[in-house]
Motif scaffolding. Sequence first.
Motif, mmCIF file in Angstrom:
data_model
loop_
_atom_site.group_PDB
_atom_site.id
_atom_site.type_symbol
_atom_site.label_atom_id
_atom_site.label_comp_id
_atom_site.label_asym_id
_atom_site.label_seq_id
_atom_site.Cartn_x
_atom_site.Cartn_y
_atom_site.Cartn_z
ATOM 1 N N PHE A 197 -19.066 6.903 2.534
ATOM 2 C CA PHE A 197 -18.164 5.861 3.032
ATOM 3 C C PHE A 197 -17.980 5.965 4.545
ATOM 4 N N LYS A 198 -17.868 7.203 5.052
ATOM 5 C CA LYS A 198 -17.659 7.392 6.490
ATOM 6 C C LYS A 198 -18.922 7.084 7.292
ATOM 7 N N ALA A 199 -20.084 7.161 6.671
ATOM 8 C CA ALA A 199 -21.344 6.921 7.379
ATOM 9 C C ALA A 199 -21.431 5.492 7.912
ATOM 10 N N ASN A 200 -20.692 4.582 7.306
ATOM 11 C CA ASN A 200 -20.723 3.185 7.746
ATOM 12 C C ASN A 200 -19.713 2.898 8.853
ATOM 13 N N GLY A 201 -19.034 3.920 9.359
ATOM 14 C CA GLY A 201 -18.133 3.746 10.495
ATOM 15 C C GLY A 201 -16.698 3.449 10.109
ATOM 16 N N LYS A 202 -15.987 2.844 11.078
ATOM 17 C CA LYS A 202 -14.576 2.541 10.872
ATOM 18 C C LYS A 202 -14.382 1.654 9.653
ATOM 19 N N GLY A 203 -13.212 1.820 9.023
ATOM 20 C CA GLY A 203 -12.896 1.002 7.862
ATOM 21 C C GLY A 203 -13.264 1.662 6.550
ATOM 22 N N TRP A 204 -13.598 2.935 6.595
ATOM 23 C CA TRP A 204 -14.023 3.608 5.366
ATOM 24 C C TRP A 204 -12.903 3.634 4.322
ATOM 25 N N GLN A 205 -11.656 3.745 4.745
ATOM 26 C CA GLN A 205 -10.562 3.756 3.765
ATOM 27 C C GLN A 205 -10.425 2.386 3.103
ATOM 28 N N THR A 206 -10.616 1.338 3.880
ATOM 29 C CA THR A 206 -10.560 -0.013 3.327
ATOM 30 C C THR A 206 -11.692 -0.220 2.331
ATOM 31 N N ARG A 207 -12.866 0.312 2.645
ATOM 32 C CA ARG A 207 -14.005 0.183 1.722
ATOM 33 C C ARG A 207 -13.755 0.956 0.430
ATOM 34 N N ILE A 208 -13.147 2.135 0.533
ATOM 35 C CA ILE A 208 -12.819 2.884 -0.685
ATOM 36 C C ILE A 208 -11.827 2.075 -1.513
ATOM 37 N N ASN A 209 -10.835 1.468 -0.863
ATOM 38 C CA ASN A 209 -9.837 0.664 -1.563
ATOM 39 C C ASN A 209 -10.503 -0.509 -2.282
ATOM 40 N N LYS B 18 0.836 -1.193 0.000
ATOM 41 C CA LYS B 18 0.000 0.000 0.000
ATOM 42 C C LYS B 18 0.873 1.246 0.000
ATOM 43 N N THR B 19 0.374 2.308 -0.611
ATOM 44 C CA THR B 19 1.089 3.568 -0.710
ATOM 45 C C THR B 19 0.204 4.681 -0.185
ATOM 46 N N LEU B 20 0.797 5.534 0.631
ATOM 47 C CA LEU B 20 0.068 6.678 1.156
ATOM 48 C C LEU B 20 -0.102 7.710 0.050
ATOM 49 N N VAL B 21 -1.340 8.138 -0.189
ATOM 50 C CA VAL B 21 -1.619 9.135 -1.228
ATOM 51 C C VAL B 21 -2.556 10.201 -0.681
ATOM 52 N N SER B 22 -2.576 11.317 -1.358
ATOM 53 C CA SER B 22 -3.540 12.366 -1.060
ATOM 54 C C SER B 22 -4.501 12.394 -2.243
ATOM 55 N N LEU B 23 -5.771 12.241 -1.962
ATOM 56 C CA LEU B 23 -6.764 12.100 -3.024
ATOM 57 C C LEU B 23 -7.931 13.031 -2.750
#
Length: 90
Positions: free
Chosen positions: A69-81, A54-59
């Motif tokens: 995505f954030k409305a579903n709680g923790k793990g929103w970055q994983t869900r976007i991925n 994985k690579t840290l990016v600014s998007l």
Amino acid sequence: MVLKYAPQDPALAAFIKPAAQPAPPAALAAPSPEPSRPQPPAPAASPPPATTGKTLVSLRIDTDLLAAFKANGKGWQTRINATLRTAVGK
């Protein structure tokens, strides 16, 4: 006329200073300060980055999409991925 110093006479005590004392020999000098305490060990280095590739990016994404995505709680970055992975077919 010779004046003798009388310690009980405060008027004379203000003008007469005691003779300077010689410095004490090194053996009689004040003891050296306490040895310094041992320093705590330095904090451990950060763990190496995960080997998941994985690579840290600014998007920049739309505010409403991020909110969804954030409305579903923790793990929103994983869900976007996961959503992006599905979109590119991997």
